[in-house]
Design a protein around this motif. Structure first.
Motif, short mmCIF file in Angstrom:
data_model
loop_
_atom_site.label_atom_id
_atom_site.label_comp_id
_atom_site.label_asym_id
_atom_site.label_seq_id
_atom_site.Cartn_x
_atom_site.Cartn_y
_atom_site.Cartn_z
N VAL A 139 82.98 -23.31 -42.53
CA VAL A 139 81.81 -22.95 -41.74
C VAL A 139 80.68 -23.93 -42.06
O VAL A 139 80.37 -24.16 -43.24
N THR A 140 80.06 -24.50 -41.02
CA THR A 140 78.89 -25.35 -41.22
C THR A 140 77.74 -24.79 -40.39
O THR A 140 77.92 -24.34 -39.27
N VAL A 141 76.55 -24.83 -40.99
CA VAL A 141 75.33 -24.37 -40.33
C VAL A 141 74.26 -25.43 -40.58
O VAL A 141 73.94 -25.71 -41.74
N PRO A 142 73.71 -26.05 -39.54
CA PRO A 142 72.73 -27.13 -39.76
C PRO A 142 71.48 -26.68 -40.49
O PRO A 142 70.96 -27.40 -41.34
N ILE A 143 70.95 -25.50 -40.16
CA ILE A 143 69.75 -24.99 -40.81
C ILE A 143 69.86 -23.48 -40.93
O ILE A 143 70.33 -22.81 -40.00
N ALA A 144 69.47 -22.95 -42.08
CA ALA A 144 69.58 -21.50 -42.31
C ALA A 144 68.59 -21.09 -43.39
O ALA A 144 68.10 -21.92 -44.16
N SER A 145 68.31 -19.80 -43.43
CA SER A 145 67.49 -19.22 -44.48
C SER A 145 67.98 -17.81 -44.74
O SER A 145 68.16 -17.03 -43.80
N PHE A 146 68.23 -17.51 -45.99
CA PHE A 146 68.71 -16.18 -46.40
C PHE A 146 67.63 -15.57 -47.29
O PHE A 146 67.58 -15.84 -48.49
N ARG A 147 66.78 -14.80 -46.68
CA ARG A 147 65.55 -14.36 -47.34
C ARG A 147 65.83 -13.58 -48.62
O ARG A 147 66.62 -12.63 -48.63
N ALA A 148 65.18 -14.02 -49.69
CA ALA A 148 65.30 -13.31 -50.97
C ALA A 148 64.67 -11.94 -50.85
O ALA A 148 63.61 -11.79 -50.23
N VAL A 150 63.84 -23.16 -46.15
CA VAL A 150 65.05 -23.26 -45.34
C VAL A 150 66.05 -24.19 -46.03
O VAL A 150 65.67 -25.06 -46.83
N LEU A 151 67.30 -23.99 -45.73
CA LEU A 151 68.38 -24.84 -46.22
C LEU A 151 68.93 -25.65 -45.06
O LEU A 151 69.11 -25.12 -43.96
N THR A 152 69.22 -26.92 -45.28
CA THR A 152 69.84 -27.75 -44.25
C THR A 152 71.14 -28.32 -44.79
O THR A 152 71.26 -28.65 -45.97
N GLY A 153 72.10 -28.42 -43.88
CA GLY A 153 73.41 -28.94 -44.27
C GLY A 153 74.24 -27.95 -45.05
O GLY A 153 74.86 -28.31 -46.06
N VAL A 154 74.29 -26.70 -44.58
CA VAL A 154 75.05 -25.65 -45.27
C VAL A 154 76.53 -25.78 -44.90
O VAL A 154 76.89 -25.79 -43.72
N LEU A 214 76.79 -17.73 -31.95
CA LEU A 214 77.27 -17.27 -33.25
C LEU A 214 76.34 -17.81 -34.33
O LEU A 214 76.17 -19.02 -34.47
N SER A 215 75.75 -16.92 -35.09
CA SER A 215 74.80 -17.33 -36.13
C SER A 215 75.18 -16.75 -37.47
O SER A 215 75.95 -15.78 -37.55
N LEU A 216 74.64 -17.34 -38.51
CA LEU A 216 74.83 -16.84 -39.88
C LEU A 216 73.50 -16.24 -40.32
O LEU A 216 72.63 -16.93 -40.85
N GLY A 217 73.32 -14.96 -40.05
CA GLY A 217 72.05 -14.31 -40.33
C GLY A 217 71.22 -14.21 -39.06
O GLY A 217 71.71 -13.79 -38.01
N PRO A 259 68.32 -17.77 -34.96
CA PRO A 259 68.13 -19.23 -34.90
C PRO A 259 69.12 -20.03 -35.75
O PRO A 259 69.28 -21.23 -35.52
N TYR A 260 69.78 -19.38 -36.69
CA TYR A 260 70.63 -20.10 -37.63
C TYR A 260 72.06 -20.17 -37.08
O TYR A 260 72.99 -19.54 -37.59
N LEU A 261 72.20 -20.97 -36.04
CA LEU A 261 73.45 -21.05 -35.30
C LEU A 261 74.52 -21.81 -36.09
O LEU A 261 74.24 -22.83 -36.72
N VAL A 262 75.74 -21.30 -36.00
CA VAL A 262 76.89 -21.95 -36.63
C VAL A 262 77.27 -23.17 -35.80
O VAL A 262 77.40 -23.10 -34.58
N ASP A 263 77.44 -24.30 -36.47
CA ASP A 263 77.85 -25.53 -35.78
C ASP A 263 79.36 -25.61 -35.66
O ASP A 263 79.90 -25.94 -34.62
#
Length: 218
Positions: free
Chosen positions: A7-16, A95-99, A137-140, A143-147
Motif C-alpha cells: 500500500v502506498t499513500v502520497p500524503i497522510a496524517s494519523f492524528r495522535a 503530515v507524512l509524505t511517501g507512506v 479509497l483512502s487511509l483514514g 483526503p489521504y487517498l491510496v495511490d
C-alpha cells in the motif's frame, strides 16, 4: 489464510490521540484505520460485519514529516453549522509524505462472517469489477487517498536485498497508544491498545506478535 498487500499513500496524517492545538501525526496508521481501509476496499459499509478479523502492519520506508497550516473544524457553537464562524480555526498539522506499508489480513478466531474479510480482499484483488463500492479509497480521512494497493510481494526494493522494516507489535510497555476500535460519537466506546515499532528483517508473513484482532470493547 492471510492476504498481503503493498500500500502506498502520497500524503497522510494519523492524528495522535493527545493532539489538541498542534495536530501531531502518529508514525503509522492504527489498526482501526487499516481495518476501515480494507472494509472500503471490498465495499462493506457495516464495520461490524467483519469484527474479529486480524490485521498486521509493517512500515516499509521512513516517511518524510512536515507541518502545514490548515483550517480545522471544531464544534464550539452548536447553533452554527460545522466549519462556520467559531466552528473553524487555523491549526498546525503534521503530515507524512511517501507512506509505504505492508498490510496483511487474515480470518480471526472471533470473526463470524460467513465469508471472511481476508477472502473478500483476495476476491477484490483478483476481480475488481466484482466489488460494488463508492468514493475514493483512502487511509483514514478522505483526503489521504491510496495511490497503489496490490498483492505484489516483496515490494519494489531499490537494492538486491530487502532492507529492514518496522513491524507494529503489541506491547503493554510500548510508546504508542492506538485505537483498535474507535467510538465515532465520543471516546467512551473506543478500544485502545499499546504498541511499539520493532525494526526487524522483512518476511513475507508477519511475526505472530504483529497480528491484532479488530474487536469492539467487550
Amino acid at each position: 489464510m492471510s492476504v498481503g498487500l503493498y500500500v502506498t499513500v502520497p500524503i497522510a496524517s494519523f492524528r495522535a490521540p493527545q493532539a489538541r492545538e498542534y495536530l501531531e501525526t502518529l508514525p503509522c496508521p492504527p489498526p482501526s484505520t487499516v481495518y476501515g481501509m480494507l472494509l472500503a476496499l471490498v465495499g462493506e459499509p457495516d464495520r461490524l460485519q467483519h469484527r474479529g478479523a486480524e490485521v498486521a502492519v509493517a512500515l516499509l520506508t521512513e516517511p518524510a514529516r512536515s507541518t502545514l497550516l490548515r483550517t480545522a473544524w471544531r464544534i464550539k457553537d452548536r447553533r452554527l453549522s460545522p466549519g462556520v464562524g467559531n466552528n473553524r480555526r487555523p491549526d498546525f498539522q503534521e503530515v507524512l509524505t511517501g507512506v509505504e506499508l505492508g498490510v496483511w489480513v487474515r480470518h480471526g478466531k472471533d470473526e463470524t462472517a460467513p465469508v471472511s474479510l481476508a477472502e473478500r480482499v483476495g476476491q477484490a484483488l483478483r476481480d475488481p469489477a466484482s466489488v460494488q463500492r463508492f468514493g475514493g479509497l483512502s487511509l483514514g480521512e478522505s483526503p489521504y487517498l491510496v495511490d497503489e494497493i496490490s498483492p505484489r510481494f516483496p515490494p519494489p526494493w531499490d537494492g538486491p536485498e530487502p532492507p529492514p522494516v518496522r513491524w507494529l507489535v503489541a506491547d503493554v510497555r510500548g510508546n504508542l497508544a492506538l485505537p483498535i476500535w474507535p467510538d465515532h460519537v465520543g471516546s467512551a466506546g473506543t478500544r485502545w491498545g499499546q504498541f511499539r515499532l520493532e525494526t526487524a528483517a522483512w518476511t513475507p508473513e508477519p511475526p505472530e506478535e504483529a497480528w491484532v484482532a479488530v474487536n469492539p470493547p467487550s
